[in-house]
Design a protein around this motif. Structure first.
Motif, PDB file in Angstrom:
ATOM      1  N   ALA A 176      -1.049  -8.426  -1.694  1.00 18.57           N
ATOM      2  CA  ALA A 176      -1.200  -7.080  -1.132  1.00 18.57           C
ATOM      3  C   ALA A 176      -0.043  -6.165  -1.511  1.00 18.57           C
ATOM      4  CB  ALA A 176      -1.336  -7.150   0.391  1.00 18.57           C
ATOM      5  N   ILE A 177       1.089  -6.750  -1.951  1.00 17.87           N
ATOM      6  CA  ILE A 177       2.225  -5.935  -2.373  1.00 17.87           C
ATOM      7  C   ILE A 177       1.842  -5.017  -3.533  1.00 17.87           C
ATOM      8  CG2 ILE A 177       3.132  -7.630  -4.019  1.00 17.87           C
ATOM      9  CD1 ILE A 177       5.234  -5.352  -1.753  1.00 17.87           C
ATOM     10  N   LEU A 178       0.812  -5.391  -4.269  1.00 14.30           N
ATOM     11  CA  LEU A 178       0.411  -4.582  -5.421  1.00 14.30           C
ATOM     12  C   LEU A 178      -0.212  -3.253  -4.999  1.00 14.30           C
ATOM     13  CD1 LEU A 178      -0.954  -7.375  -7.787  1.00 14.30           C
ATOM     14  CD2 LEU A 178       1.343  -6.379  -7.672  1.00 14.30           C
ATOM     15  N   PHE A 179      -0.585  -3.117  -3.724  1.00 20.12           N
ATOM     16  CA  PHE A 179      -1.011  -1.810  -3.204  1.00 20.12           C
ATOM     17  C   PHE A 179       0.162  -0.832  -3.111  1.00 20.12           C
ATOM     18  CE2 PHE A 179      -4.697  -4.045  -1.372  1.00 20.12           C
ATOM     19  CZ  PHE A 179      -5.684  -3.095  -1.520  1.00 20.12           C
ATOM     20  N   VAL A 180       1.332  -1.364  -2.829  1.00 17.40           N
ATOM     21  CA  VAL A 180       2.462  -0.537  -2.414  1.00 17.40           C
ATOM     22  C   VAL A 180       2.830   0.561  -3.401  1.00 17.40           C
ATOM     23  CG1 VAL A 180       4.935  -0.594  -1.865  1.00 17.40           C
ATOM     24  CG2 VAL A 180       3.384  -2.257  -0.819  1.00 17.40           C
ATOM     25  N   PRO A 181       3.040   0.242  -4.693  1.00 23.06           N
ATOM     26  CA  PRO A 181       3.462   1.326  -5.588  1.00 23.06           C
ATOM     27  C   PRO A 181       2.443   2.449  -5.695  1.00 23.06           C
ATOM     28  CG  PRO A 181       2.944  -0.664  -6.824  1.00 23.06           C
ATOM     29  CD  PRO A 181       2.970  -1.038  -5.383  1.00 23.06           C
ATOM     30  N   HIS A 182       1.165   2.090  -5.632  1.00 22.64           N
ATOM     31  CA  HIS A 182       0.125   3.112  -5.748  1.00 22.64           C
ATOM     32  C   HIS A 182       0.084   3.998  -4.505  1.00 22.64           C
ATOM     33  CE1 HIS A 182      -1.001   0.871  -9.250  1.00 22.64           C
ATOM     34  NE2 HIS A 182      -1.259  -0.204  -8.523  1.00 22.64           N
ATOM     35  N   VAL A 183       0.258   3.402  -3.344  1.00 25.35           N
ATOM     36  CA  VAL A 183       0.278   4.181  -2.106  1.00 25.35           C
ATOM     37  C   VAL A 183       1.499   5.092  -2.079  1.00 25.35           C
ATOM     38  CG1 VAL A 183       0.426   4.056   0.409  1.00 25.35           C
ATOM     39  CG2 VAL A 183      -1.047   2.469  -0.820  1.00 25.35           C
ATOM     40  N   ILE A 184       2.645   4.578  -2.495  1.00 23.81           N
ATOM     41  CA  ILE A 184       3.866   5.386  -2.500  1.00 23.81           C
ATOM     42  C   ILE A 184       3.727   6.554  -3.472  1.00 23.81           C
ATOM     43  CG2 ILE A 184       6.300   5.383  -3.177  1.00 23.81           C
ATOM     44  CD1 ILE A 184       6.509   2.583  -1.964  1.00 23.81           C
ATOM     45  N   ARG A 185       3.174   6.293  -4.647  1.00 21.65           N
ATOM     46  CA  ARG A 185       3.001   7.379  -5.612  1.00 21.65           C
ATOM     47  C   ARG A 185       2.016   8.423  -5.101  1.00 21.65           C
ATOM     48  NH1 ARG A 185       2.398   2.872  -9.429  1.00 21.65           N
ATOM     49  NH2 ARG A 185       4.476   2.387 -10.236  1.00 21.65           N
ATOM     50  N   SER A 186       1.031   7.980  -4.334  1.00 19.57           N
ATOM     51  CA  SER A 186       0.008   8.887  -3.819  1.00 19.57           C
ATOM     52  C   SER A 186       0.482   9.675  -2.602  1.00 19.57           C
ATOM     53  CB  SER A 186      -1.251   8.093  -3.461  1.00 19.57           C
ATOM     54  OG  SER A 186      -2.199   8.904  -2.816  1.00 19.57           O
ATOM     55  N   SER A 187       1.188   8.981  -1.693  1.00 17.93           N
ATOM     56  CA  SER A 187       1.489   9.587  -0.389  1.00 17.93           C
ATOM     57  C   SER A 187       2.968   9.719  -0.082  1.00 17.93           C
ATOM     58  CB  SER A 187       0.836   8.751   0.719  1.00 17.93           C
ATOM     59  OG  SER A 187      -0.531   8.544   0.464  1.00 17.93           O
ATOM     60  N   GLY A 188       3.829   9.204  -0.953  1.00 20.21           N
ATOM     61  CA  GLY A 188       5.254   9.244  -0.676  1.00 20.21           C
ATOM     62  C   GLY A 188       5.699   8.021   0.122  1.00 20.21           C
ATOM     63  N   PHE A 189       7.016   7.942   0.348  1.00 16.33           N
ATOM     64  CA  PHE A 189       7.595   6.775   1.013  1.00 16.33           C
ATOM     65  C   PHE A 189       7.512   6.943   2.524  1.00 16.33           C
ATOM     66  CE2 PHE A 189      10.794   3.684   2.290  1.00 16.33           C
ATOM     67  CZ  PHE A 189      10.569   2.654   1.375  1.00 16.33           C
ATOM     68  N   ALA A 190       6.302   6.911   3.026  1.00 17.64           N
ATOM     69  CA  ALA A 190       6.066   7.018   4.466  1.00 17.64           C
ATOM     70  C   ALA A 190       5.626   5.642   4.980  1.00 17.64           C
ATOM     71  CB  ALA A 190       4.975   8.050   4.759  1.00 17.64           C
ATOM     72  N   PRO A 191       6.051   5.234   6.174  1.00 15.66           N
ATOM     73  CA  PRO A 191       5.698   3.919   6.694  1.00 15.66           C
ATOM     74  C   PRO A 191       4.188   3.682   6.731  1.00 15.66           C
ATOM     75  CG  PRO A 191       7.410   4.880   8.035  1.00 15.66           C
ATOM     76  CD  PRO A 191       6.947   5.958   7.092  1.00 15.66           C
ATOM     77  N   PHE A 192       3.759   2.505   6.265  1.00 12.75           N
ATOM     78  CA  PHE A 192       2.352   2.116   6.352  1.00 12.75           C
ATOM     79  C   PHE A 192       2.283   0.594   6.345  1.00 12.75           C
ATOM     80  CE2 PHE A 192       3.030   1.963   1.787  1.00 12.75           C
ATOM     81  CZ  PHE A 192       2.270   0.869   1.367  1.00 12.75           C
ATOM     82  N   ALA A 193       1.111   0.093   6.717  1.00 17.38           N
ATOM     83  CA  ALA A 193       0.857  -1.346   6.710  1.00 17.38           C
ATOM     84  C   ALA A 193      -0.560  -1.599   6.242  1.00 17.38           C
ATOM     85  CB  ALA A 193       1.056  -1.937   8.116  1.00 17.38           C
ATOM     86  N   ILE A 194      -0.765  -2.749   5.640  1.00 14.74           N
ATOM     87  CA  ILE A 194      -2.118  -3.177   5.297  1.00 14.74           C
ATOM     88  C   ILE A 194      -2.789  -3.670   6.566  1.00 14.74           C
ATOM     89  CG2 ILE A 194      -3.513  -4.735   3.886  1.00 14.74           C
ATOM     90  CD1 ILE A 194      -1.896  -2.735   2.243  1.00 14.74           C
ATOM     91  N   SER A 195      -3.924  -3.097   6.925  1.00 12.45           N
ATOM     92  CA  SER A 195      -4.606  -3.470   8.173  1.00 12.45           C
ATOM     93  C   SER A 195      -6.060  -3.809   7.909  1.00 12.45           C
ATOM     94  CB  SER A 195      -4.535  -2.329   9.194  1.00 12.45           C
ATOM     95  OG  SER A 195      -3.195  -2.064   9.536  1.00 12.45           O
ATOM     96  N   ILE A 196      -6.639  -4.596   8.793  1.00 10.53           N
ATOM     97  CA  ILE A 196      -8.050  -4.945   8.744  1.00 10.53           C
ATOM     98  C   ILE A 196      -8.765  -4.103   9.798  1.00 10.53           C
ATOM     99  CG2 ILE A 196      -9.760  -6.781   8.949  1.00 10.53           C
ATOM    100  CD1 ILE A 196      -7.770  -7.137   6.629  1.00 10.53           C
ATOM    101  N   ALA A 197      -9.720  -3.301   9.373  1.00 18.98           N
ATOM    102  CA  ALA A 197     -10.492  -2.506  10.333  1.00 18.98           C
ATOM    103  C   ALA A 197     -11.546  -3.381  10.976  1.00 18.98           C
ATOM    104  CB  ALA A 197     -11.150  -1.333   9.614  1.00 18.98           C
ATOM    105  N   ARG A 198     -11.619  -3.319  12.300  1.00 18.93           N
ATOM    106  CA  ARG A 198     -12.590  -4.163  13.027  1.00 18.93           C
ATOM    107  C   ARG A 198     -13.435  -3.269  13.935  1.00 18.93           C
ATOM    108  NH1 ARG A 198      -7.753  -6.988  12.971  1.00 18.93           N
ATOM    109  NH2 ARG A 198      -7.857  -9.066  12.088  1.00 18.93           N
TER     110      ARG A 198
END
Length: 198
Positions: A176-198
């Motif tokens: 899941a770490i491979l999501f991180v660079p893409h999210v940062i480039r898209s949204s900036g260095f703002a806190p986020f977590a990988i979550s499962i929607a239920r």
């Protein structure tokens, strides 16, 4: 109160150490030097690996005697960095750092967790707009319960913690770490977590 050694004194290790100290634990922070890490690990009940993942296996394998019988909480991701310094690939494709650590440290109870989020979320999960998930991977049920209680001290509600099963499941969370660079480039260095929607 639990005696905890945090190996790694960067942003991740420092953040965890401060939060666990505030929660009433006796925390020692060790830098990457072998002597400091060995001394800290020897006297702790729980050891947290917050060292850079690319060198974690060699560093911790050298502490086999000191880590015997301990719970090792692995929050690191072993990655190959791209030109911008962000993760571009996995150092252990087809496996995981957590599996490699458990194999190298058979007398240590390794639990993988908190590696699917930016470091501020580790100690402030309620700061996100949506409930995050913390995942547990490990072979020892008692060790995972110990880590679950530690997460509660960091503000994680029980329903936000998901036990995925054995240590092999860490392959999925480490990927899941491979999501991180893409999210940062898209949204900036703002806190986020990988979550499962239920």
């Amino acid at each position: 109160m639990t005696t905890i050694a945090v190996l790694g004194n960067g942003r991740v290790g420092g953040n965890l150490a401060r939060a666990l100290t505030r929660a009433g634990h006796e925390v020692t922070v060790a830098d990457r030097t072998p002597g400091a890490a060995a001394d800290a690990a020897r006297t702790a009940r729980i050891v947290i690996n917050a060292t850079p993942g690319a060198g974690s296996l060699d560093r911790l394998a050298a502490l086999r005697a000191e880590l015997r019988g301990k719970v090792l909480v692995d929050v690191s991701n072993a990655t190959v960095d791209g030109p911008d310094g962000l993760p571009a690939g996995l150092l252990h494709p087809g496996a995981s750092l957590a599996e490699q650590l458990q194999e190298a440290l058979p007398d240590t109870r390794v639990v993988k967790t908190l590696n699917t989020m930016l470091f501020p979320v580790m100690t402030a999960p309620a700061s996100l707009a949506q409930a995050p998930d913390a995942f547990l991977s490990g072979e020892d049920a008692e060790a995972k319960q110990t880590v679950r209680e530690l997460l509660a001290d960091l503000g994680w509600r029980d329903e936000w913690i998901t036990d995925l099963g054995g240590i092999r499941t860490a392959r999925a969370t480490e990927a899941a770490i491979l999501f991180v660079p893409h999210v940062i480039r898209s949204s900036g260095f703002a806190p986020f977590a990988i979550s499962i929607a239920r």
